[in-house]
Design a protein around this motif. Structure first.
Motif, PDB file in Angstrom:
ATOM      1  N   VAL A  41       5.965  10.126   0.231  1.00 22.22           N
ATOM      2  CA  VAL A  41       5.072   8.960   0.236  1.00 22.22           C
ATOM      3  C   VAL A  41       5.679   7.842   1.078  1.00 22.22           C
ATOM      4  N   VAL A  42       4.805   6.907   1.453  1.00 26.07           N
ATOM      5  CA  VAL A  42       5.242   5.753   2.242  1.00 26.07           C
ATOM      6  C   VAL A  42       4.692   4.492   1.596  1.00 26.07           C
ATOM      7  N   TYR A  50      14.136   6.049   4.601  1.00 30.91           N
ATOM      8  CA  TYR A  50      14.062   4.827   5.418  1.00 30.91           C
ATOM      9  C   TYR A  50      13.733   3.679   4.493  1.00 30.91           C
ATOM     10  N   ASP A  51      14.488   2.598   4.640  1.00 28.47           N
ATOM     11  CA  ASP A  51      14.298   1.430   3.781  1.00 28.47           C
ATOM     12  C   ASP A  51      14.357   0.190   4.646  1.00 28.47           C
ATOM     13  N   LEU A  52      13.201  -0.419   4.852  1.00 33.84           N
ATOM     14  CA  LEU A  52      13.122  -1.615   5.695  1.00 33.84           C
ATOM     15  C   LEU A  52      13.996  -2.728   5.158  1.00 33.84           C
ATOM     16  N   ASP A  53      14.111  -2.813   3.824  1.00 33.37           N
ATOM     17  CA  ASP A  53      14.921  -3.871   3.218  1.00 33.37           C
ATOM     18  C   ASP A  53      16.392  -3.753   3.599  1.00 33.37           C
ATOM     19  N   LYS A  54      16.844  -2.534   3.916  1.00 37.96           N
ATOM     20  CA  LYS A  54      18.256  -2.322   4.263  1.00 37.96           C
ATOM     21  C   LYS A  54      18.491  -2.301   5.763  1.00 37.96           C
ATOM     22  N   GLU A  55      17.406  -2.394   6.531  1.00 39.17           N
ATOM     23  CA  GLU A  55      17.549  -2.226   7.979  1.00 39.17           C
ATOM     24  C   GLU A  55      18.410  -3.327   8.592  1.00 39.17           C
ATOM     25  N   GLU A  81       7.765   0.170   4.688  1.00 40.19           N
ATOM     26  CA  GLU A  81       8.865  -0.485   3.973  1.00 40.19           C
ATOM     27  C   GLU A  81       9.828   0.548   3.394  1.00 40.19           C
ATOM     28  N   LYS A  82       9.272   1.636   2.869  1.00 37.97           N
ATOM     29  CA  LYS A  82      10.102   2.727   2.358  1.00 37.97           C
ATOM     30  C   LYS A  82       9.402   4.046   2.666  1.00 37.97           C
ATOM     31  N   THR A  83      10.152   4.935   3.302  1.00 34.31           N
ATOM     32  CA  THR A  83       9.645   6.277   3.574  1.00 34.31           C
ATOM     33  C   THR A  83      10.429   7.230   2.681  1.00 34.31           C
ATOM     34  N   ILE A  84       9.703   7.913   1.810  1.00 34.71           N
ATOM     35  CA  ILE A  84      10.323   8.717   0.753  1.00 34.71           C
ATOM     36  C   ILE A  84       9.923  10.175   0.938  1.00 34.71           C
ATOM     37  N   HIS A 142       0.836  -1.191   0.000  1.00 31.36           N
ATOM     38  CA  HIS A 142       0.000   0.000   0.000  1.00 31.36           C
ATOM     39  C   HIS A 142       0.870   1.240   0.000  1.00 31.36           C
ATOM     40  N   LEU A 143       0.510   2.186  -0.869  1.00 33.30           N
ATOM     41  CA  LEU A 143       1.246   3.453  -0.940  1.00 33.30           C
ATOM     42  C   LEU A 143       0.345   4.566  -0.422  1.00 33.30           C
TER      43      LEU A 143
END
Length: 998
Positions: free
Chosen positions: A916-917, A941-946, A931-934, A606-607
């Motif tokens: 956007v998120v 913020y990138d959950l994939d890189k956390e 997952e990504k805060t832009i 969801h965006l």
């Protein structure tokens, strides 16, 4: 301890008790390596001084008749160092606080209304010779200091003094050398300021008052008079605390056309680009931290990540400033042990600081800064005889400072007759010839006999000043057999004496110097193996855990096939693509494509627009409340934005992209707010939303009347709720009168203005006038319906609108009146009953206000809650059955509307900022993760890189722990780690001592 010897100079105005010393006081220092200044070195030079002045310096200098000659073969002469951050010889500050609030100043006389404004303080008038402290400075190589009071926000003038022990009027070289400022109110026990933003506002108002004072004849203020008299001096600002204070001090100076010389904290490398842009000359301490004792893993936990990294990076600070072209001055201030100065500088030079720049930063630059470069800082004809004699570079911990001459007076610390014997010699013992090599320290030299290319014989030796005793047994028996014992003394060209041979006979011996020892060739930088010196960890932005090696930058991003919550009339769009380009939302639709775009698969995700927090207290330095007075509209959160607050990153992990940083609720009219985007890694100015409307915090209820502050707080008005209304009425009435006064003055002709005095500019009143004119908007802390009604009535009487009642909890009682007034409501989802005045709060509040057509938002007022505002919004569905999209709007477009940002952010619409998120699940679900805060097209913020980031932090900590353990193993000093605490601000947070906080 060696005694200091002085050639006393009688003052012309003083009577001499005894016989007047008429000797010429001429000294000639010969055969020295003379460091005339930081860039000029003359080998085998002569320096001539007469009494307090240098009369000649260089090679080929004639020695005057009657001069005392000092042969300094093998010695170096450097200019004595200059310290610009000192309070030497000034009395200690005194402070005693009474039992209750102190609203008025206690300084007796016609002085300023605030005790922290001490512009009248004159260091020269208070200076007395302090032999004990001066001696410590001289031993470290200093010959003069700029002494000034370290007390107050405006600290008065500094005096430039020599480190002698004679009468004060001989030691003072320049009585009015500088003017000083700081962010620390010091010994003042007056309540105001009680925060860093209050200190900044008070200094600003003082500048304005001083300008007004020049052209008025109504009053006498000796503080303002002194302030104006000091404006032509070099202006210094002690911005200690952290590197962000340098930016704050420079911004303050820019506002008033002042370029400060700014004292930093030693962590400037952490915000180097921003600090370079200030163009300020910096005064930099070198009190590098010792390694932490981390043998016990529980002790290691107490040491923060940034503390570990700073331990490693601190010695690189000067090198980083040097490479960036920032002009700096080195200070010993902050060193508990001044004898460690050379050790600290050796560390800095080892990692890349150029030695000549270190010398410049301790001599020429400080002298030039206060306009004394023609007197000190170099060793040229006509300058003061301030110099040190050493056996090498003063930036090595093993270097000896033999003597420090101050104004032509000698201060002896080591035996200068001690000779460095290192070198090659021809040794003759009777008829025997040997090669002799001497190496090691002058106090304990090592002697070796070289009999041939392959035979090296150790010599047992003893050196006592000029006496030498040697013994050895030759290994080459062709020359001699048995032990040879030598006794003799050191001469100008070598050594000589008598020797007893193995057979008991005595012969003459001598050793004549033939040359220097071969130096071990150092490996070139590119030849050094990787294990020679491990490079320090990379810089991160900000310099805390989760800081990034590079600041995020805007990308072209295509998010494909997501469920898009627009927070617009379009509602929720299934399986939709969104293109982010040039920091904006470029396209919304199906099957989009873009050349070179980073494609993110949003299938099953969801965006949403970025979450916006209308009421936050994160990212604020040293105090959220200036609660010292009932009205503090002059203070500004924008002055104290803390871009390094870890809560920025934590809230990014909850999808927050923007926030209003509000003043607390300690007074009816508080301070101005800052509206920021959470651009993690960027500096304070880059966080602020450019062009955003201006807001201010008002407050109602228990906090402002101090009913929950304790029994001692019964002095400051107001003490009742009706008194709160009186404060508002008084403030707006005064603001109208203030505006009228300025309008009248501005309507005068040029000729009329020449004969009239301009009104006094008042930052507090200017801000309230902005409210009256619709140029600044109120966000009001509110609970009880009676007070909510009261403030709307006040606004109606003065013909302006309240913008927002923030964390309003009885809004449901007056929602119809709020709608009629046009005020929005920002509330908690389900906080209630935590104090008496919120006993009537209900979790249906948001839904009921929304149902009446009030623009309703959910805010945090709490760093922890700010991480889950999406879930707080979801509670309005449970309590009040708010429709899902409307619930999400309460943390997206609705707070954007309240902050007048809805034309830029808060919804997903073409042309708006790309804030956007991307969520892993339904955005109102407790299972959803950001997952990504832009923000503006950059992924912050990138959950994939956390997982990778956390592993990197763990790995870096482990490396630093190994390094610190190595220091301890090698016998270096360590310190015990202490947990680093952080005050999490809320509306009511009051602090006792803002100066002790970051």
């Amino acid at each position: 301890m060696c005694l200091a010897v002085f050639s006393l100079k009688a003052q012309d105005t003083y009577q001499v008790n005894g016989v007047k010393d008429e000797r010429p006081g001429i000294h000639a220092f010969t055969n020295a390596v003379l460091h005339v200044d930081y860039q000029t070195v003359i080998p085998n030079a002569t320096l001539i001084i007469e009494k307090s002045k240098i009369t000649a310096a260089g090679d080929g200098v004639n020695i005057p008749k009657g001069a005392i000659v000092h042969d300094l073969m093998g010695k170096h002469i450097y200019p004595s160092f200059i310290e610009l951050s000192s309070d030497l010889g000034l009395p200690d500050k005194e402070s005693s606080r009474g039992a209750g609030p102190q609203l008025a100043p206690t300084t007796k006389g016609a002085y300023n209304a605030n005790d922290a404004i001490k512009a009248y303080y004159d260091a020269a008038s208070h200076f007395t010779v302090n032999t004990k402290d001066a001696e410590k400075l001289k031993k470290a190589g200093f010959g003069a200091v700029l002494t000034h009071s370290k007390d107050g926000l405006v600290r008065g003038t500094g005096a430039f003094v020599a480190l002698g022990t004679e009468a004060e009027n001989l030691e003072i070289l320049k009585e009015r050398a500088s003017s000083h400022f700081s962010f620390d109110k010091g010994s003042s026990t007056q309540d105001n300021p009680s925060s860093l933003m209050g200190a900044i506002a008070l200094i600003k108002q003082t500048y304005l008052d001083a300008d007004w004072y020049k052209n008025q004849n109504k009053m006498v203020d000796l503080s303002l008079e002194a302030f104006n008299n000091n404006k032509n001096l070099t202006q210094f600002f002690d911005a200690g605390g952290d590197k962000l204070n340098i930016l704050r001090a420079d911004k303050l100076g820019d506002e008033f056309g002042v370029q400060y010389i700014i004292k930093g904290n030693g962590d400037e490398y952490q915000r180097l680009a921003e600090i370079k842009n200030t163009n300020a000359t910096l005064i930099i301490p070198v009190n590098f931290p010792a390694a932490y004792d981390v043998e016990d893993p529980l002790d290691a936990i107490n040491v923060s990540y940034e503390s570990m990294k700073h331990w490693e990076m601190a010695p690189y600070n000067l090198k980083k400033l040097q490479d960036a072209g920032v002009e700096f001055i080195i200070t010993s201030d902050g060193l508990k042990d001044l004898s460690k100065l050379s050790e600290m500088l050796e560390k800095a030079i080892e990692v890349g600081l150029k030695e000549e720049l270190a010398l410049k930063a301790l001599t020429f630059t400080p002298a030039k800064t206060i306009g004394m470069e023609s007197k000190v800082g170099s060793l040229k004809k006509g300058m003061l005889a301030n110099f040190i004699i050493t056996d090498g570079s003063p930036f090595k911990k093993d270097t000896k400072i033999f003597e420090n001459w101050v104004q032509g007076n000698i201060n002896s610390y080591k035996d200068i007759s001690e000779k460095d014997l290192n070198g090659k010699y021809d040794l003759t013992i009777g008829k025997l010839d040997f090669k002799l090599q001497i190496s090691g320290k002058p106090t304990k030299p090592d002697f070796h006999i070289i009999e041939n290319d392959s035979v090296k014989t150790d010599v047992k030796s003893s050196v006592d000043k000029t006496l030498v005793t040697l013994s050895f047994e030759p290994k080459d028996t062709v020359n001699a057999t048995g032990k040879i014992r030598l006794s003799g003394w050191i001469t100008e060209n070598g050594l000589n004496g008598k020797a007893e041979m193995a057979d008991g006979s005595w012969v003459e011996w001598s050793a004549k110097r033939t040359g220097d020892l071969e130096k071990k060739e150092e490996k070139k930088e590119d030849e050094k193996s990787a294990g020679d010196k491990e490079e320090p960890g990379k810089l991160i932005y900000p310099f805390v855990a989760h800081g990034l090696p590079e600041k995020p930058t805007s990308e072209t991003i295509l998010i494909k096939n997501a469920t898009v919550w627009t927070s617009e009339a379009d509602g929720v769009l299934e399986a939709t693509d969104v293109l982010l380009q040039n920091g904006k939302i470029a396209k919304i639709g199906k099957n989009l494509s873009a050349s070179g775009a980073r494609v993110i698969d949003g299938t099953g995700k969801h965006l949403t627009p970025g979450v916006i927090d209308e009421h936050s207290h994160i990212a604020i330095s040293r105090g959220v409340n200036e609660g010292s007075e009932a009205v503090t509209a002059e203070v500004n959160i924008e002055d104290v934005v803390d871009s390094d607050d870890i809560n920025i990153y934590r809230q990014l992990s909850g999808g927050v992209t923007s926030a209003q940083l509000l003043h607390g609720s300690a007074n009816p009219i508080g301070g101005r707010s800052a509206i920021i985007k959470l651009k993690w890694g960027y500096g304070p100015e880059e966080l602020k939303i450019k062009g955003a409307d201006k807001f201010i915090k008002f407050a109602l209820g228990e906090n402002v009347k101090q009913s929950n502050w304790g029994d001692r707080n019964t002095v400051r008005f107001p003490q009742t709720r009706m008194g709160v209304e009186g404060v508002f009425e008084d403030a707006f009435t005064r603001a109208l009168a203030y505006e009228k006064e300025w309008k009248t003055y501005n309507s005068l002709s040029k000729k009329e203005k020449a004969n009239a005095s301009a009104p006094r500019r008042n930052l507090e009143m200017e801000t309230i006038v902005e409210i009256l004119n619709g140029k600044r908007f109120i966000s009001c802390h509110s609970y009880v319906q009676s007070e909510i009604n009261m403030l709307m009535h006040v606004a109606n009487r003065y013909n302006f609108k309240i913008n927002t009642f923030t964390h309003i909890l009885e809004g449901y009682k007056v929602a119809d009146k709020m709608k009629e007034h046009g005020v929005g409501g920002s509330t908690f989802a389900d906080w209630w009953a935590y104090k008496f005045e919120v006993n009537d709060a209900i979790p249906y509040n948001a839904a009921l206000m929304h149902g009446q057509g009030v623009v309703t938002a959910i805010n945090s007022d709490d760093a922890e809650m700010g991480r889950r505002l999406n879930q707080e919004a979801a509670k309005t569905i449970k309590y009040g059955d708010v429709e899902e999209q409307e619930a999400l709007k309460m943390v997206t477009i609705n707070p954007a509307k309240l902050l007048h940002l809805d034309n830029r952010t808060g919804s997903i619409k073409v042309g708006k900022d790309a804030d956007v998120v991307l969520w892993t699940d339904h955005p109102l679900s407790i299972y959803a993760k950001a997952e990504k805060t832009i923000i503006e097209g950059a992924v912050f913020y990138d959950l994939d890189k956390e997982t990778e980031i956390l592993a990197g932090i763990q790995s870096e900590r482990a490396r630093l722990i190994r390094e610190m353990q190595g220091d301890k193993k090698n016998g270096k000093a360590t310190q015990k780690g202490k947990p680093k605490s952080q005050i999490i601000y809320h509306c009511e947070t009051e602090i006792e001592n803002y100066s002790s906080l970051k």
